[in-house]
Design an enzyme around this catalytic site. Structure first.
Site, PDB file in Angstrom:
ATOM      1  N   ASP A  34       0.820  -1.212   0.000  1.00  0.00           N
ATOM      2  CA  ASP A  34       0.000   0.000   0.000  1.00  0.00           C
ATOM      3  C   ASP A  34       0.851   1.257   0.000  1.00  0.00           C
ATOM      4  O   ASP A  34       1.961   1.275   0.541  1.00  0.00           O
ATOM      5  CB  ASP A  34      -0.867   0.053   1.264  1.00  0.00           C
ATOM      6  CG  ASP A  34      -1.981  -0.986   1.245  1.00  0.00           C
ATOM      7  OD1 ASP A  34      -2.013  -1.825   0.332  1.00  0.00           O
ATOM      8  OD2 ASP A  34      -2.803  -0.948   2.174  1.00  0.00           O
ATOM      9  N   ASP A  35       0.275   2.299  -0.560  1.00  0.00           N
ATOM     10  CA  ASP A  35       0.701   3.709  -0.410  1.00  0.00           C
ATOM     11  C   ASP A  35       1.733   4.191  -1.414  1.00  0.00           C
ATOM     12  O   ASP A  35       2.036   5.378  -1.433  1.00  0.00           O
ATOM     13  CB  ASP A  35       1.219   4.022   1.019  1.00  0.00           C
ATOM     14  CG  ASP A  35       0.142   3.835   2.083  1.00  0.00           C
ATOM     15  OD1 ASP A  35      -0.999   3.486   1.716  1.00  0.00           O
ATOM     16  OD2 ASP A  35       0.449   4.021   3.266  1.00  0.00           O
ATOM     17  N   HIS A  85      -6.277   3.212  -4.206  1.00  0.00           N
ATOM     18  CA  HIS A  85      -6.128   3.491  -2.768  1.00  0.00           C
ATOM     19  C   HIS A  85      -6.465   4.970  -2.510  1.00  0.00           C
ATOM     20  O   HIS A  85      -5.929   5.564  -1.588  1.00  0.00           O
ATOM     21  CB  HIS A  85      -4.698   3.155  -2.347  1.00  0.00           C
ATOM     22  CG  HIS A  85      -4.502   2.909  -0.871  1.00  0.00           C
ATOM     23  ND1 HIS A  85      -5.369   2.188  -0.092  1.00  0.00           N
ATOM     24  CD2 HIS A  85      -3.507   3.310  -0.029  1.00  0.00           C
ATOM     25  CE1 HIS A  85      -4.917   2.154   1.159  1.00  0.00           C
ATOM     26  NE2 HIS A  85      -3.796   2.830   1.230  1.00  0.00           N
ATOM     27  N   HIS A  89      -5.163   9.473  -0.256  1.00  0.00           N
ATOM     28  CA  HIS A  89      -5.079   8.651   0.949  1.00  0.00           C
ATOM     29  C   HIS A  89      -5.988   9.192   2.057  1.00  0.00           C
ATOM     30  O   HIS A  89      -5.569   9.426   3.191  1.00  0.00           O
ATOM     31  CB  HIS A  89      -3.627   8.555   1.445  1.00  0.00           C
ATOM     32  CG  HIS A  89      -3.370   7.324   2.271  1.00  0.00           C
ATOM     33  ND1 HIS A  89      -3.418   7.337   3.654  1.00  0.00           N
ATOM     34  CD2 HIS A  89      -3.104   6.047   1.927  1.00  0.00           C
ATOM     35  CE1 HIS A  89      -3.159   6.128   4.102  1.00  0.00           C
ATOM     36  NE2 HIS A  89      -2.973   5.313   3.076  1.00  0.00           N
ATOM     37  N   HIS A 173       3.726  -2.147   3.281  1.00  0.00           N
ATOM     38  CA  HIS A 173       3.662  -0.792   2.732  1.00  0.00           C
ATOM     39  C   HIS A 173       4.941  -0.455   1.983  1.00  0.00           C
ATOM     40  O   HIS A 173       6.043  -0.557   2.562  1.00  0.00           O
ATOM     41  CB  HIS A 173       3.445   0.231   3.854  1.00  0.00           C
ATOM     42  CG  HIS A 173       2.074   0.154   4.452  1.00  0.00           C
ATOM     43  ND1 HIS A 173       1.723  -0.809   5.358  1.00  0.00           N
ATOM     44  CD2 HIS A 173       0.959   0.897   4.218  1.00  0.00           C
ATOM     45  CE1 HIS A 173       0.441  -0.644   5.682  1.00  0.00           C
ATOM     46  NE2 HIS A 173      -0.046   0.371   5.014  1.00  0.00           N
TER      47      HIS A 173
HETATM   48 ZN    ZN Z   1      -2.643   3.313   2.923  1.00  0.00          ZN
END
Ligand code: ZN
Length: 207
Positions: A34-35, A85, A89, A173
């Site tokens: 993620d991210d 996503h 965020h 992440h």
């Molecule tokens: Zn995230």
């Protein structure tokens, strides 16, 4: 201190719309990141995945895709799946349903995916009922907590190892904050899982 598993009420929602674990009896697991994409972490992840020859899924922040288009293109060229996503965020708990929807759709302007992971795992029923028409929600069965200041790299690895099961969806992440712990725990987890006879696959909306 923290929960490695998602809250029970997420797991109680229909897997047709929201996935916490892929229903499977076979030894298959799903790595998710993620991210990203960010230059400080994502290329290292891609190198490791290539070394093991396994595919994963990247839940990308739209604004990072805008800034790092070359890295995003490498993710897809390497054969990995990508998911939405949101663009900035956003936490669903702090955002109105309209703004939340628009932010997710803004992310979609940069790449198309039927997979959506709500940032922080936080969303409201209103956001869920609107977005599930366009997306399959993907939560997780294991949070490694690689972003958490109080969790050691060794604990991240233990979180992943101890919760490995058929159909597991594991969250790491590819972010600056999580980088060091993730780069320790992720390859160690892959080696452990392969040694247990597991294989890794990318997620798809039809699962
Ligand atoms: Zn995230």
């Amino acid at each position: 201190m923290y929960a490695v598993r998602p809250p029970w009420f997420y797991r109680a929602l229909s897997p047709h719309y929201l996935l916490c674990r892929v229903p499977s009896e076979s030894k298959v697991a799903y790595l998710t990141f993620d991210d990203g994409p960010v230059p400080e972490a994502t290329p290292d992840v891609l190198d490791i995945l290539a070394r093991f020859n396994i595919k994963a899924t990247f839940f990308c922040v739209g604004d990072n895709v805008r800034k790092h288009k070359d890295i995003f293109e490498r993710i897809t060229a390497d054969g990995h799946a990508v998911g939405n996503h949101s663009f900035n965020h956003l936490s669903g708990w702090k955002t109105s349903p309209g703004s939340y929807y628009n932010n997710v759709m803004k992310c979609r302007e940069f790449f198309d995916s039927k997979l959506f992971r709500p940032p922080h795992g936080r969303f409201t029923p209103g956001q869920y009922f609107v977005l599930r028409n366009d997306f399959r929600f993907v939560l997780w069965s294991v949070l490694t907590m690689d972003y958490h200041h109080a969790v050691s790299p060794e604990q991240c690895l233990r979180n992943a190892r101890e919760n490995l099961e058929p159909g597991a969806i594991i969250v790491f992440h590819d972010s600056i904050k999580a980088r060091e712990k993730m780069l320790y725990a992720m390859p160690g987890f892959i080696e452990h899982a392969l040694g247990q006879g597991y294989r890794f696959e990318a997620l798809s909306a039809g699962m």
